[in-house]
Motif scaffolding. Structure first.
Motif, PDB file in Angstrom:
ATOM      1  N   PRO A 255       0.825  -1.216   0.000  1.00  0.00           N
ATOM      2  CA  PRO A 255       0.000   0.000   0.000  1.00  0.00           C
ATOM      3  C   PRO A 255       0.859   1.266   0.000  1.00  0.00           C
ATOM      4  O   PRO A 255       1.890   1.314   0.667  1.00  0.00           O
ATOM      5  CB  PRO A 255      -0.817  -0.131   1.300  1.00  0.00           C
ATOM      6  CG  PRO A 255      -0.043  -1.086   2.163  1.00  0.00           C
ATOM      7  CD  PRO A 255       0.637  -2.027   1.221  1.00  0.00           C
ATOM      8  N   LEU A 256       0.424   2.269  -0.745  1.00  0.00           N
ATOM      9  CA  LEU A 256       1.116   3.565  -0.758  1.00  0.00           C
ATOM     10  C   LEU A 256       0.252   4.543  -0.001  1.00  0.00           C
ATOM     11  O   LEU A 256      -0.841   4.887  -0.439  1.00  0.00           O
ATOM     12  CB  LEU A 256       1.348   4.021  -2.196  1.00  0.00           C
ATOM     13  CG  LEU A 256       2.256   3.116  -3.030  1.00  0.00           C
ATOM     14  CD1 LEU A 256       2.311   3.584  -4.480  1.00  0.00           C
ATOM     15  CD2 LEU A 256       3.656   3.053  -2.430  1.00  0.00           C
ATOM     16  N   HIS A 257       0.755   4.986   1.157  1.00  0.00           N
ATOM     17  CA  HIS A 257      -0.047   5.846   2.020  1.00  0.00           C
ATOM     18  C   HIS A 257       0.145   7.318   1.692  1.00  0.00           C
ATOM     19  O   HIS A 257      -0.736   8.125   1.867  1.00  0.00           O
ATOM     20  CB  HIS A 257       0.312   5.587   3.476  1.00  0.00           C
ATOM     21  CG  HIS A 257       0.122   4.159   3.870  1.00  0.00           C
ATOM     22  ND1 HIS A 257      -1.109   3.635   4.160  1.00  0.00           N
ATOM     23  CD2 HIS A 257       0.998   3.132   3.997  1.00  0.00           C
ATOM     24  CE1 HIS A 257      -0.979   2.347   4.457  1.00  0.00           C
ATOM     25  NE2 HIS A 257       0.286   2.026   4.362  1.00  0.00           N
ATOM     26  N   GLY A 258       1.362   7.683   1.286  1.00  0.00           N
ATOM     27  CA  GLY A 258       1.636   9.083   0.993  1.00  0.00           C
ATOM     28  C   GLY A 258       1.418   9.363  -0.484  1.00  0.00           C
ATOM     29  O   GLY A 258       0.547   8.786  -1.118  1.00  0.00           O
TER      30      GLY A 258
END
Lengths: 287, 287
Positions: A255-258
């Motif tokens: 997952p890419l949160h930023g």
């Protein structure tokens, strides 16, 4: 890191002539910087005391240990291990060492090691719970770093598949920081056959891809990482070939949160392999 | 990646003279490869379309966009963004571009960007839930990679503390793959003061170290990662200074399951930052 009895074993090598960059055995060993010569001879170079130490205790074996006077004296324990293993110890001049090493600050010792080719079937016979497949990864630093991380995460085998870099490339060997000698290194030209064999051995095959439809955290939460697993990693430039990703049991994204567009290969592999390590560990008592 | 209306904005720049490597503005911009000149001017270079795109939308701003005719035509959308932001667009010859870039295959565009110095207090006022502190990390590729990973894990700020590399070093900028423009970049000379300020702002401070007495998995299992957290990372060569590790709330090690002696910095940081990201995410509804 140096031996407690520095220089005690000088007698093993001190009376030998010092090899130079023009001594035939140094010239021959130097050619192992080239893939062609590595493949023709089945040998490769491991430089620096850490790699040499691992090589001397690994299954494949060492053909010869080169070192400067200073380094051989400093690493008496390596000389002892070489003697114990019946490995010739050859003192070299500074320029002899420079011919054998690729780094700016070589640490004085280089071993000519035997490549150890483990067929995939033999690696799978060991029932590894975690396997990393480097599918077409061309960058030796990336490949070596992922191998090192796979070792730390408890992988039993790393498969260099397709058009991947030679695992015995000097930069790759250095990036593994000794881990090259810890696990089964498999080379196999056909990634599709590798996936079929992994699945045939009962491993869940997961493709790591930024475009995956399965979120890594969800997979972990749902218990999808508790079975023996093989992770497929593609090159940073091209990713996994679509047909290979399609052949896996799931296509998994970190997952890419930023706002980052992606992770680099080494970071993504670390997150995936350690997610597996944690899930596999939770199934057994803590060490 | 190219604009849908390739070359539509040629009129913005096509009539300008082509700058060469000897044109004073190119000569001045080229000096930004040196830290001294970056510090004196507060400017830095971002090369390649991805970085230029991010720079043009970031808060700091861009002073000038250089590009070859081909690249400016191919990246009409960058020209449009530059025009919208009032940024001069300067066509350069091939050798003018080569003077401004450091990579073997530059992709035709380079921006002169304004450094944006965010004081630590300002970054903390934004109440970031995740912060990465690079304490004395000297390698620009490592520092940039950790910054990129921190962005992906959802960090709001990255602090370059102590004797760390200049974040605006070209190799560091490239390793961030655009993430340099996504979060608050703080530079602070005194790591001890950074730790005190982070704790004062209510963050849990965790020191990542191979010699830590706390296992990362145990910490996660015990709920120790669910509060806003700052991670301290030291250089690969020297690790964290002992007094800095001692000042943290805990000293945390990534578990080593295989026989690897350690993880490399980028891999260890990825595992730590993503352990936090997962724990923080589990406290809120899934996106």
């Amino acid at each position: 890191m140096s031996g407690q009895h520095e220089g005690r074993l000088d007698h093993v090598w001190a009376a030998e002539p010092r090899f130079t960059a023009r001594t035939p055995r140094v010239v021959a060993a130097r050619r192992l910087h080239r893939r062609r010569d590595r493949e023709a001879t089945g040998r490769f170079l491991a430089e620096g005391p850490q790699a040499v130490r691992e090589a001397l205790t690994a299954a494949g074996g060492v053909h010869e240990l080169f070192g400067t006077d200073d380094a051989l004296r400093r690493h008496d324990e390596l000389v002892a291990a070489a003697v114990a293993a019946g490995v010739p110890v050859s003192p070299v001049t500074g320029d002899g060492l420079a011919a054998l090493t690729e780094t700016v600050a070589p640490q004085g010792v280089v071993a000519v090691c035997a490549q150890r080719h483990v067929p995939l079937a033999a690696a799978l016979a060991g029932a590894p719970r975690l396997v990393a497949v480097l599918a077409g990864i061309r960058d030796p630093g990336n490949a070596g770093t992922v191998l090192r991380t796979a070792d730390a995460a408890g992988a039993g085998a790393v498969v260099f598949a397709g058009d991947a870099v030679d695992p015995y490339n000097g930069k790759c060997v250095r990036a593994t920081a000794g881990s090259l000698f810890h696990l089964d290194v498999v080379r196999d030209g056909d990634p599709a056959a590798v996936v079929a064999a992994l699945r045939g051995a009962g491993l869940t095959v997961l493709a790591a891809t930024g475009y995956g439809d399965t979120d890594l955290d969800d997979l972990a939460d749902d218990g999808g990482l508790t079975r023996p697993t093989a992770w497929l990693f593609g090159s940073e430039a091209h990713g996994l070939p679509p047909e290979l990703a399609a052949a896996a049991d799931a296509r998994v994204r970190v997952p890419l949160h930023g706002r980052a567009e992606s992770l680099n290969l080494a970071a993504a592999a670390a997150v995936c392999l350690y997610a597996s390590a944690r899930a596999l560990r939770n199934r057994e008592p803590r060490r």
